[in-house]
Scaffold this motif. Sequence first.
Motif, PDB file in Angstrom:
ATOM      1  N   ILE A   8       0.868  -1.182   0.000  1.00 54.79           N
ATOM      2  CA  ILE A   8       0.000   0.000   0.000  1.00 54.79           C
ATOM      3  C   ILE A   8       0.901   1.227   0.000  1.00 54.79           C
ATOM      4  O   ILE A   8       1.829   1.327   0.824  1.00 54.79           O
ATOM      5  CB  ILE A   8      -0.881   0.048   1.270  1.00 54.79           C
ATOM      6  CG1 ILE A   8      -1.852  -1.143   1.305  1.00 54.79           C
ATOM      7  CG2 ILE A   8      -1.650   1.371   1.345  1.00 54.79           C
ATOM      8  CD1 ILE A   8      -2.548  -1.314   2.656  1.00 54.79           C
ATOM      9  N   ILE A   9       0.616   2.146  -0.919  1.00 56.14           N
ATOM     10  CA  ILE A   9       1.321   3.430  -0.910  1.00 56.14           C
ATOM     11  C   ILE A   9       0.297   4.504  -0.559  1.00 56.14           C
ATOM     12  O   ILE A   9      -0.714   4.650  -1.252  1.00 56.14           O
ATOM     13  CB  ILE A   9       1.964   3.740  -2.275  1.00 56.14           C
ATOM     14  CG1 ILE A   9       3.035   2.676  -2.583  1.00 56.14           C
ATOM     15  CG2 ILE A   9       2.571   5.140  -2.282  1.00 56.14           C
ATOM     16  CD1 ILE A   9       3.688   2.835  -3.941  1.00 56.14           C
ATOM     17  N   VAL A  10       0.543   5.233   0.540  1.00 58.10           N
ATOM     18  CA  VAL A  10      -0.367   6.307   0.930  1.00 58.10           C
ATOM     19  C   VAL A  10       0.196   7.621   0.388  1.00 58.10           C
ATOM     20  O   VAL A  10       1.302   8.023   0.756  1.00 58.10           O
ATOM     21  CB  VAL A  10      -0.543   6.376   2.458  1.00 58.10           C
ATOM     22  CG1 VAL A  10      -1.521   7.484   2.828  1.00 58.10           C
ATOM     23  CG2 VAL A  10      -1.019   5.039   3.003  1.00 58.10           C
ATOM     24  N   VAL A  32       0.094  -3.604  -6.209  1.00 56.89           N
ATOM     25  CA  VAL A  32       0.359  -2.331  -5.525  1.00 56.89           C
ATOM     26  C   VAL A  32      -0.851  -1.405  -5.665  1.00 56.89           C
ATOM     27  O   VAL A  32      -1.438  -1.296  -6.743  1.00 56.89           O
ATOM     28  CB  VAL A  32       1.611  -1.636  -6.138  1.00 56.89           C
ATOM     29  CG1 VAL A  32       1.837  -0.269  -5.500  1.00 56.89           C
ATOM     30  CG2 VAL A  32       2.847  -2.514  -5.954  1.00 56.89           C
ATOM     31  N   VAL A  33      -1.211  -0.730  -4.568  1.00 65.99           N
ATOM     32  CA  VAL A  33      -2.281   0.269  -4.618  1.00 65.99           C
ATOM     33  C   VAL A  33      -1.757   1.617  -4.119  1.00 65.99           C
ATOM     34  O   VAL A  33      -0.970   1.678  -3.172  1.00 65.99           O
ATOM     35  CB  VAL A  33      -3.515  -0.171  -3.783  1.00 65.99           C
ATOM     36  CG1 VAL A  33      -3.188  -0.268  -2.294  1.00 65.99           C
ATOM     37  CG2 VAL A  33      -4.688   0.803  -3.994  1.00 65.99           C
ATOM     38  N   ALA A 124       2.116   4.925 -17.171  1.00 68.43           N
ATOM     39  CA  ALA A 124       2.932   3.844 -16.601  1.00 68.43           C
ATOM     40  C   ALA A 124       2.137   3.037 -15.576  1.00 68.43           C
ATOM     41  O   ALA A 124       2.196   1.797 -15.571  1.00 68.43           O
ATOM     42  CB  ALA A 124       4.195   4.417 -15.972  1.00 68.43           C
ATOM     43  N   THR A 125       1.359   3.706 -14.713  1.00 67.59           N
ATOM     44  CA  THR A 125       0.606   2.950 -13.700  1.00 67.59           C
ATOM     45  C   THR A 125      -0.459   2.085 -14.363  1.00 67.59           C
ATOM     46  O   THR A 125      -0.692   0.953 -13.956  1.00 67.59           O
ATOM     47  CB  THR A 125      -0.060   3.882 -12.650  1.00 67.59           C
ATOM     48  OG1 THR A 125      -0.735   4.937 -13.320  1.00 67.59           O
ATOM     49  CG2 THR A 125       0.943   4.457 -11.677  1.00 67.59           C
ATOM     50  N   GLN A 126      -1.091   2.604 -15.426  1.00 65.50           N
ATOM     51  CA  GLN A 126      -2.092   1.802 -16.144  1.00 65.50           C
ATOM     52  C   GLN A 126      -1.438   0.576 -16.779  1.00 65.50           C
ATOM     53  O   GLN A 126      -1.919  -0.552 -16.633  1.00 65.50           O
ATOM     54  CB  GLN A 126      -2.777   2.644 -17.235  1.00 65.50           C
ATOM     55  CG  GLN A 126      -3.951   3.431 -16.680  1.00 65.50           C
ATOM     56  CD  GLN A 126      -4.399   4.545 -17.629  1.00 65.50           C
ATOM     57  OE1 GLN A 126      -3.643   5.003 -18.480  1.00 65.50           O
ATOM     58  NE2 GLN A 126      -5.635   4.996 -17.457  1.00 65.50           N
ATOM     59  N   LYS A 127      -0.333   0.800 -17.462  1.00 69.36           N
ATOM     60  CA  LYS A 127       0.362  -0.277 -18.168  1.00 69.36           C
ATOM     61  C   LYS A 127       0.806  -1.373 -17.200  1.00 69.36           C
ATOM     62  O   LYS A 127       0.749  -2.565 -17.502  1.00 69.36           O
ATOM     63  CB  LYS A 127       1.565   0.317 -18.915  1.00 69.36           C
ATOM     64  CG  LYS A 127       2.225  -0.647 -19.895  1.00 69.36           C
ATOM     65  CD  LYS A 127       3.374   0.032 -20.611  1.00 69.36           C
ATOM     66  CE  LYS A 127       4.664  -0.743 -20.342  1.00 69.36           C
ATOM     67  NZ  LYS A 127       5.872   0.016 -20.642  1.00 69.36           N
ATOM     68  N   LEU A 128       1.229  -0.948 -16.002  1.00 69.72           N
ATOM     69  CA  LEU A 128       1.776  -1.908 -15.032  1.00 69.72           C
ATOM     70  C   LEU A 128       0.693  -2.517 -14.135  1.00 69.72           C
ATOM     71  O   LEU A 128       0.989  -3.338 -13.266  1.00 69.72           O
ATOM     72  CB  LEU A 128       2.836  -1.214 -14.161  1.00 69.72           C
ATOM     73  CG  LEU A 128       4.080  -0.705 -14.905  1.00 69.72           C
ATOM     74  CD1 LEU A 128       4.852   0.274 -14.033  1.00 69.72           C
ATOM     75  CD2 LEU A 128       4.983  -1.860 -15.332  1.00 69.72           C
ATOM     76  N   GLY A 129      -0.535  -2.061 -14.297  1.00 70.15           N
ATOM     77  CA  GLY A 129      -1.626  -2.609 -13.482  1.00 70.15           C
ATOM     78  C   GLY A 129      -1.596  -2.167 -12.022  1.00 70.15           C
ATOM     79  O   GLY A 129      -2.037  -2.890 -11.130  1.00 70.15           O
ATOM     80  N   ILE A 130      -1.083  -0.968 -11.794  1.00 65.44           N
ATOM     81  CA  ILE A 130      -1.078  -0.418 -10.429  1.00 65.44           C
ATOM     82  C   ILE A 130      -2.458   0.208 -10.166  1.00 65.44           C
ATOM     83  O   ILE A 130      -2.957   0.970 -10.981  1.00 65.44           O
ATOM     84  CB  ILE A 130       0.027   0.650 -10.287  1.00 65.44           C
ATOM     85  CG1 ILE A 130       1.412  -0.011 -10.419  1.00 65.44           C
ATOM     86  CG2 ILE A 130      -0.081   1.388  -8.948  1.00 65.44           C
ATOM     87  CD1 ILE A 130       2.538   0.978 -10.678  1.00 65.44           C
ATOM     88  N   THR A 131      -3.069  -0.138  -9.026  1.00 60.72           N
ATOM     89  CA  THR A 131      -4.384   0.422  -8.687  1.00 60.72           C
ATOM     90  C   THR A 131      -4.214   1.824  -8.109  1.00 60.72           C
ATOM     91  O   THR A 131      -3.425   2.018  -7.178  1.00 60.72           O
ATOM     92  CB  THR A 131      -5.090  -0.479  -7.638  1.00 60.72           C
ATOM     93  OG1 THR A 131      -5.047  -1.826  -8.111  1.00 60.72           O
ATOM     94  CG2 THR A 131      -6.528  -0.057  -7.429  1.00 60.72           C
ATOM     95  N   VAL A 132      -4.928   2.813  -8.672  1.00 58.03           N
ATOM     96  CA  VAL A 132      -4.869   4.185  -8.155  1.00 58.03           C
ATOM     97  C   VAL A 132      -6.263   4.581  -7.697  1.00 58.03           C
ATOM     98  O   VAL A 132      -7.203   4.579  -8.486  1.00 58.03           O
ATOM     99  CB  VAL A 132      -4.372   5.171  -9.240  1.00 58.03           C
ATOM    100  CG1 VAL A 132      -4.342   6.596  -8.684  1.00 58.03           C
ATOM    101  CG2 VAL A 132      -2.991   4.770  -9.735  1.00 58.03           C
ATOM    102  N   LEU A 133      -6.415   4.863  -6.398  1.00 55.12           N
ATOM    103  CA  LEU A 133      -7.732   5.202  -5.848  1.00 55.12           C
ATOM    104  C   LEU A 133      -7.716   6.608  -5.251  1.00 55.12           C
ATOM    105  O   LEU A 133      -6.854   6.923  -4.429  1.00 55.12           O
ATOM    106  CB  LEU A 133      -8.126   4.182  -4.771  1.00 55.12           C
ATOM    107  CG  LEU A 133      -8.181   2.715  -5.237  1.00 55.12           C
ATOM    108  CD1 LEU A 133      -8.412   1.803  -4.044  1.00 55.12           C
ATOM    109  CD2 LEU A 133      -9.270   2.510  -6.283  1.00 55.12           C
TER     110      LEU A 133
END
Length: 402
Positions: A8-10, A32-33, A124-133
């Motif tokens: 988790i990245i805050v 990763v989120v 980059a986050t989309q391509k790598l499948g990183i969840t951004v909320l």
Amino acid sequence: MNSNFDIIIVGGGAAGFFTAINIVEKNPKLKVVILERGKEVLSKVRISGGGRCNVTHACFEPNELVKFYPRGEKELRGPFHQFCSGDTIEWFEKHGVELKIEDDGRMFPVSNSSQTIIDCFLKATQKLGITVLTGQSVQSIFKKENHWKVETQSENYLAEKLIMATGSNPKIWEMLQTYGHAIVNPVPSLFTFNIKDFRIKELPGVATQVSVKVKDTKLTSSGPLLITHWGMSGPAILKLSAWGARVLFEKNYQFTIFVNWLNDIDTEDAEQLLKSLKQEHAKKTVSKKSPFEVNNRLWESLVLASNIAPETKWADLSKIQIQNLATQLTNATFQVNGKSTFKEEFVTAGGIDLKEINFKTMESKLHTNLYFAGEIVNIDAITGGFNFQNAWTSGFILANAI
């Protein structure tokens, strides 16, 4: 309900995104989120550098680069040997963003738009499948046996590793204090000086190279000074405000400065120069033209402040007038009464105590699997792309460690 991740990245700012991208590029299997409390991510990136995003600074020598950090100079030396400004340029080029160097060393995207950096990160986050909320404001943090639990107002998240990249967020600092972390109280760092003084009242916009000292302290600085409607600004003043952040806070922003308008010429030498000018320009009017690299209007103002009448000729200067003028030129006293925030780039000195962080990994020394990136720690820099460089370097080191 719980959402499970590996990490988790805050904080959805520069440090959070850079860290996430580097982690998943090195280890694509990790889930990763990024949790961002605001409606949109990377909002500080958007406004930085007047909307152009001052990505880094063209200072490629780690031992030189650390000198731009009033807090963090010692701690960043090792990290900068691993990831420095040159590595930043290369990283962005690899990700399709070309940077350029401006005359003052600041580096921007060639596009001149911070949107380029934002798009690069989002792609980059989309391509790598990183969840951004977004809209995920952290309410509490719990440490369980082998994982961390983060509660937001709408959801619980579980992960083995927790990365805090929340910048100067007092609420998060308080949460970390309950986990034993010491917080160095935040005080403003980059600000301009409010000065009401007849010598500069009519001179907004005048800029000149100076050296400045703060009375009764060890604080000194040199560089361009800009006279503004409310006082003084420019790199020489901003540097003083950064290095003196704590001292000037304790003085409640009421203090005296000495300005040397001739930069490195001292009062005695100035007196000698004025004496020879008296011979050389005997018939000319003193106030008319500056014999130094000082703006003519500023020169005229300093001449009048030395009790020299506007029409006085050089030949008629008395010894006292020459002494007065030498002092006004090299050791002019100004009273500072308060401060103003510098543009929108509000930087604070303060954050997690640097003694509690392992700078080889950016991991907390008090808790395993708790990491810090960017300005949440007690590191800050003067303007010019240095605060971002700290975000990139700490994110890179952290990603490597994980």
